[in-house]
Design a protein around this motif. Structure first.
Motif, PDB file in Angstrom:
ATOM      1  N   MET A 219     -25.187   0.111  26.592  1.00 49.82           N
ATOM      2  CA  MET A 219     -26.325   1.020  26.401  1.00 49.82           C
ATOM      3  C   MET A 219     -26.783   1.556  27.761  1.00 49.82           C
ATOM      4  SD  MET A 219     -29.949   0.336  24.359  1.00 49.82           S
ATOM      5  CE  MET A 219     -30.036  -1.383  24.692  1.00 49.82           C
ATOM      6  N   VAL A 220     -26.777   2.868  27.926  1.00 50.62           N
ATOM      7  CA  VAL A 220     -27.179   3.514  29.179  1.00 50.62           C
ATOM      8  C   VAL A 220     -28.571   3.066  29.610  1.00 50.62           C
ATOM      9  CG1 VAL A 220     -27.781   5.769  30.182  1.00 50.62           C
ATOM     10  CG2 VAL A 220     -25.795   5.562  28.700  1.00 50.62           C
ATOM     11  N   GLU A 221     -29.445   2.890  28.630  1.00 51.49           N
ATOM     12  CA  GLU A 221     -30.848   2.566  28.912  1.00 51.49           C
ATOM     13  C   GLU A 221     -31.001   1.245  29.666  1.00 51.49           C
ATOM     14  OE1 GLU A 221     -29.536   3.441  26.048  1.00 51.49           O
ATOM     15  OE2 GLU A 221     -30.639   5.171  25.306  1.00 51.49           O
ATOM     16  N   SER A 222     -30.074   0.312  29.480  1.00 56.50           N
ATOM     17  CA  SER A 222     -30.188  -0.991  30.146  1.00 56.50           C
ATOM     18  C   SER A 222     -30.078  -0.865  31.657  1.00 56.50           C
ATOM     19  CB  SER A 222     -29.095  -1.937  29.662  1.00 56.50           C
ATOM     20  OG  SER A 222     -29.167  -2.064  28.278  1.00 56.50           O
ATOM     21  N   GLY A 223     -29.455   0.207  32.131  1.00 60.18           N
ATOM     22  CA  GLY A 223     -29.303   0.410  33.570  1.00 60.18           C
ATOM     23  C   GLY A 223     -30.439   1.198  34.186  1.00 60.18           C
TER      24      GLY A 223
ATOM     25  N   GLN B 262     -41.966  -7.106  26.383  1.00 62.20           N
ATOM     26  CA  GLN B 262     -40.770  -6.748  25.626  1.00 62.20           C
ATOM     27  C   GLN B 262     -40.261  -5.408  26.113  1.00 62.20           C
ATOM     28  OE1 GLN B 262     -41.241  -6.585  21.362  1.00 62.20           O
ATOM     29  NE2 GLN B 262     -39.060  -6.916  21.035  1.00 62.20           N
ATOM     30  N   VAL B 263     -38.970  -5.287  26.265  1.00 63.86           N
ATOM     31  CA  VAL B 263     -38.365  -4.018  26.674  1.00 63.86           C
ATOM     32  C   VAL B 263     -36.988  -3.925  26.031  1.00 63.86           C
ATOM     33  CG1 VAL B 263     -37.640  -5.077  28.866  1.00 63.86           C
ATOM     34  CG2 VAL B 263     -37.642  -2.603  28.655  1.00 63.86           C
ATOM     35  N   LEU B 264     -36.680  -2.763  25.473  1.00 67.22           N
ATOM     36  CA  LEU B 264     -35.385  -2.553  24.801  1.00 67.22           C
ATOM     37  C   LEU B 264     -35.073  -3.688  23.826  1.00 67.22           C
ATOM     38  CD1 LEU B 264     -33.210  -1.248  27.803  1.00 67.22           C
ATOM     39  CD2 LEU B 264     -34.372   0.118  26.069  1.00 67.22           C
ATOM     40  N   GLU B 265     -36.087  -4.091  23.087  1.00 65.41           N
ATOM     41  CA  GLU B 265     -35.988  -5.131  22.050  1.00 65.41           C
ATOM     42  C   GLU B 265     -35.677  -6.512  22.610  1.00 65.41           C
ATOM     43  OE1 GLU B 265     -33.238  -2.821  19.423  1.00 65.41           O
ATOM     44  OE2 GLU B 265     -34.867  -3.056  17.993  1.00 65.41           O
ATOM     45  N   GLN B 266     -35.815  -6.692  23.908  1.00 64.04           N
ATOM     46  CA  GLN B 266     -35.566  -8.008  24.507  1.00 64.04           C
ATOM     47  C   GLN B 266     -36.871  -8.607  24.997  1.00 64.04           C
ATOM     48  OE1 GLN B 266     -32.269  -9.226  26.614  1.00 64.04           O
ATOM     49  NE2 GLN B 266     -31.355  -7.197  26.790  1.00 64.04           N
ATOM     50  N   ALA B 267     -37.029  -9.903  24.747  1.00 58.77           N
ATOM     51  CA  ALA B 267     -38.205 -10.614  25.243  1.00 58.77           C
ATOM     52  C   ALA B 267     -37.954 -11.017  26.697  1.00 58.77           C
ATOM     53  CB  ALA B 267     -38.462 -11.839  24.386  1.00 58.77           C
ATOM     54  N   VAL B 268     -38.902 -10.682  27.551  1.00 60.24           N
ATOM     55  CA  VAL B 268     -38.773 -10.929  28.987  1.00 60.24           C
ATOM     56  C   VAL B 268     -40.027 -11.652  29.462  1.00 60.24           C
ATOM     57  CG1 VAL B 268     -38.633  -9.786  31.263  1.00 60.24           C
ATOM     58  CG2 VAL B 268     -37.299  -8.898  29.331  1.00 60.24           C
TER      59      VAL B 268
ATOM     60  N   VAL C 284     -38.619  -3.396  35.397  1.00 62.48           N
ATOM     61  CA  VAL C 284     -37.497  -4.306  35.142  1.00 62.48           C
ATOM     62  C   VAL C 284     -36.265  -3.472  34.805  1.00 62.48           C
ATOM     63  CG1 VAL C 284     -36.640  -6.017  33.493  1.00 62.48           C
ATOM     64  CG2 VAL C 284     -38.952  -6.235  34.400  1.00 62.48           C
ATOM     65  N   ARG C 285     -35.103  -3.949  35.281  1.00 66.33           N
ATOM     66  CA  ARG C 285     -33.828  -3.320  34.917  1.00 66.33           C
ATOM     67  C   ARG C 285     -32.940  -4.403  34.326  1.00 66.33           C
ATOM     68  NH1 ARG C 285     -30.267  -0.863  39.650  1.00 66.33           N
ATOM     69  NH2 ARG C 285     -29.865  -3.106  39.839  1.00 66.33           N
TER      70      ARG C 285
ATOM     71  N   CYS D  71     -42.472   2.483  28.507  1.00 68.22           N
ATOM     72  CA  CYS D  71     -41.565   1.362  28.257  1.00 68.22           C
ATOM     73  C   CYS D  71     -41.079   1.468  26.812  1.00 68.22           C
ATOM     74  CB  CYS D  71     -42.290   0.036  28.456  1.00 68.22           C
ATOM     75  SG  CYS D  71     -41.224  -1.376  28.121  1.00 68.22           S
ATOM     76  N   PRO D  72     -39.757   1.644  26.607  1.00 67.91           N
ATOM     77  CA  PRO D  72     -39.235   1.654  25.242  1.00 67.91           C
ATOM     78  C   PRO D  72     -39.142   0.214  24.728  1.00 67.91           C
ATOM     79  CG  PRO D  72     -37.465   2.056  26.830  1.00 67.91           C
ATOM     80  CD  PRO D  72     -38.715   1.818  27.629  1.00 67.91           C
ATOM     81  N   ILE D  73     -39.974  -0.132  23.783  1.00 68.05           N
ATOM     82  CA  ILE D  73     -40.023  -1.515  23.302  1.00 68.05           C
ATOM     83  C   ILE D  73     -39.031  -1.699  22.159  1.00 68.05           C
ATOM     84  CG2 ILE D  73     -41.518  -3.209  22.155  1.00 68.05           C
ATOM     85  CD1 ILE D  73     -43.761  -2.215  23.970  1.00 68.05           C
ATOM     86  N   THR D  74     -39.123  -0.864  21.146  1.00 66.06           N
ATOM     87  CA  THR D  74     -38.098  -0.762  20.110  1.00 66.06           C
ATOM     88  C   THR D  74     -37.793   0.740  20.017  1.00 66.06           C
ATOM     89  OG1 THR D  74     -39.482  -0.293  18.179  1.00 66.06           O
ATOM     90  CG2 THR D  74     -39.300  -2.618  18.830  1.00 66.06           C
TER      91      THR D  74
END
Ligand code: FES
Ligand code: CO
Length: 326
Positions: free
Chosen positions: A1-5, A24-30, A111-112, A245-248
Motif C-alpha cells: 500500500m503506497v499510503e504506508s510509506g 490509530q492510523v491506516l487501520e493499525q493500532a499504534v 508516523v510512517r 490522519c487516515p484512520i480507516t
C-alpha cells in the motif's frame, strides 16, 4: 500500500507526555511514547508476547516501555530488555516489538509505517518568525481523508455551507483560476472569493484571494494572498495547513496548523473561528456518499469551477493511492 510509506499525523505533540498514548492510523493500532531523552517513539500497539495493548502499560523511570500484562520491557529500538518472570534471562534479538518511524513537526507527532517518502508534508509558513503558529483539532470525522482534502480545495460551497462567514448567496460565482500539477500534488492560484468574514478580524466583506496547494495525498495548504496596499505585502502571508490522519478508509482525524500574523488574540479565540468553519463543513462531509472519493471522473459530475478537485483526483490516481478512494 503506497499510503504506508507516507508520513501521517497521529497526535498533538503536547498530548504525548509521561504516559503511552494509543492512536490509530491506516487501520493499525499504534502506541506513542517518549524515551528517556524525550524523543517520541511509535510501536505497534500489540505486545509480541501475548498481544496485550502496550498503550495500557507505562514508561519506566529508565525510559523503557513496559507491557501491562507480564511487565516485559522494551527499549526505544523495540528490543525486549527484560522478562520479569525470568530475571536472569537475556532476551535474544528476535524478542522485539514492531517499531515505526516517528517524528515531531508542525505541533504534531507523525508516523510512517514503512520506508517510503523521506520528507513530511511541507508547510512553508512554519519557519516564518513573523507568523504565529498554533494547532486546531483534532476533529474525528466520519469521512475519507480525500473527501476532506477536496472540501478544503472547494470554494463554490462557501456561499451555502459558510453563508455569512466565508461566502454569501449573493456572490457565489467563481472566477476562473489556474491549476498546475506539482511534484507533491497541485497548486491552484488566483482563487478569489467574496467573503463577509474571512477571518477573526474582518470588519467588512472583502474580495479575498487564495492559493491552494496539495502538499501530500492527505495534506493541503491555503495561503491568503496579501491585498495590495496593505502591510501584508511586506512578505508575510497567512496560511492554514490541513493535515489528515487516515484512520480507516471512511474515518479520519483532522488537524489544522494556523500561521497567522495575529500575536495578540488568545489561542482559544483563533481556534474558535477555525472551529466554527470546520463544524459547518463536517455534517456535509459526513453526508457524502460514497464515503470514498471516486477517482473515475465519470462517477460524479464536474464543472470548470471544480477543476482543482478534478486535478486532485487525477493526482491521487497517478500516485497509486488506494485508501479512501474508489
Ligand atoms: Fe506483554 Fe506478556 S503480553 S508481557
Ligand atoms: Co468549507
Amino acid at each position: 500500500m503506497v499510503e504506508s510509506g507516507l508520513w501521517h499525523p497521529v497526535a498533538l505533540a503536547g498530548d504525548v507526555a509521561q504516559a503511552p498514548v494509543a492512536v490509530q492510523v491506516l487501520e493499525q493500532a499504534v502506541v506513542l511514547w517518549r524515551n528517556a531523552a524525550g524523543v517520541v517513539q511509535a510501536f505497534a500497539d500489540q505486545c509480541p508476547h501475548r498481544g496485550a495493548r502496550l498503550s495500557l502499560g507505562r514508561v519506566t523511570p529508565q525510559g523503557q516501555l513496559e507491557c501491562p500484562y507480564h511487565g516485559w520491557q522494551f527499549a526505544d529500538d523495540g528490543r525486549c530488555t527484560q522478562v520479569p518472570a525470568l530475571p536472569t534471562f537475556v532476551p535474544p534479538p528476535g524478542h522485539c516489538a514492531r517499531t515505526f518511524a516517528a517524528r515531531e513537526a508542525h505541533g504534531l507527532v507523525w508516523v510512517r509505517m514503512q520506508d517510503g517518502v523521506a520528507v513530511l508534508p511541507a508547510f512553508a509558513a512554519e519557519d516564518d518568525t513573523r507568523l504565529r503558529k498554533l494547532n486546531c483539532g483534532p476533529y474525528d470525522v466520519a469521512a475519507s481523508a480525500p473527501r476532506i482534502i477536496e472540501n478544503f480545495l472547494d470554494m463554490s460551497h462557501f456561499g451555502f455551507v459558510h453563508e455569512g462567514w466565508l461566502g454569501s448567496r449573493d456572490a457565489t460565482a467563481i472566477d476562473d483560476y489556474r491549476v498546475d500539477a506539482t511534484r507533491t500534488g497541485l497548486l491552484a492560484t488566483g482563487c478569489k472569493a467574496w467573503q463577509p468574514q474571512s477571518n477573526l478580524h474582518s470588519t467588512a466583506a472583502a474580495q479575498v484571494e487564495y492559493t491552494y496547494e496539495v502538499t501530500a495525498p492527505f495534506a493541503a495548504v491555503l495561503t491568503k494572498v496579501p491585498e495590495a496596499g496593505t502591510t501584508a505585502v511586506d512578505g508575510w502571508r497567512e496560511s492554514i495547513a490541513l493535515f489528515i490522519c487516515p484512520i480507516t478508509p471512511v474515518r479520519s482525524r483532522v488537524w489544522f496548523r494556523l500561521a497567522v500574523a495575529d500575536f495578540d488574540s488568545p489561542d482559544e479565540k483563533l481556534q474558535a473561528f477555525q472551529h466554527t468553519i470546520f463544524t459547518q463543513d463536517q455534517p456535509v462531509l459526513e453526508s457524502q456518499t460514497p464515503q470514498c472519493l471516486p477517482l473515475d471522473l465519470r462517477a460524479e459530475l464536474h464543472t470548470a469551477a471544480d477543476k482543482a478537485s478534478s486535478a486532485y483526483r487525477r493526482f491521487l490516481r497517478q500516485s497509486g493511492i488506494t485508501f479512501g478512494v474508489c
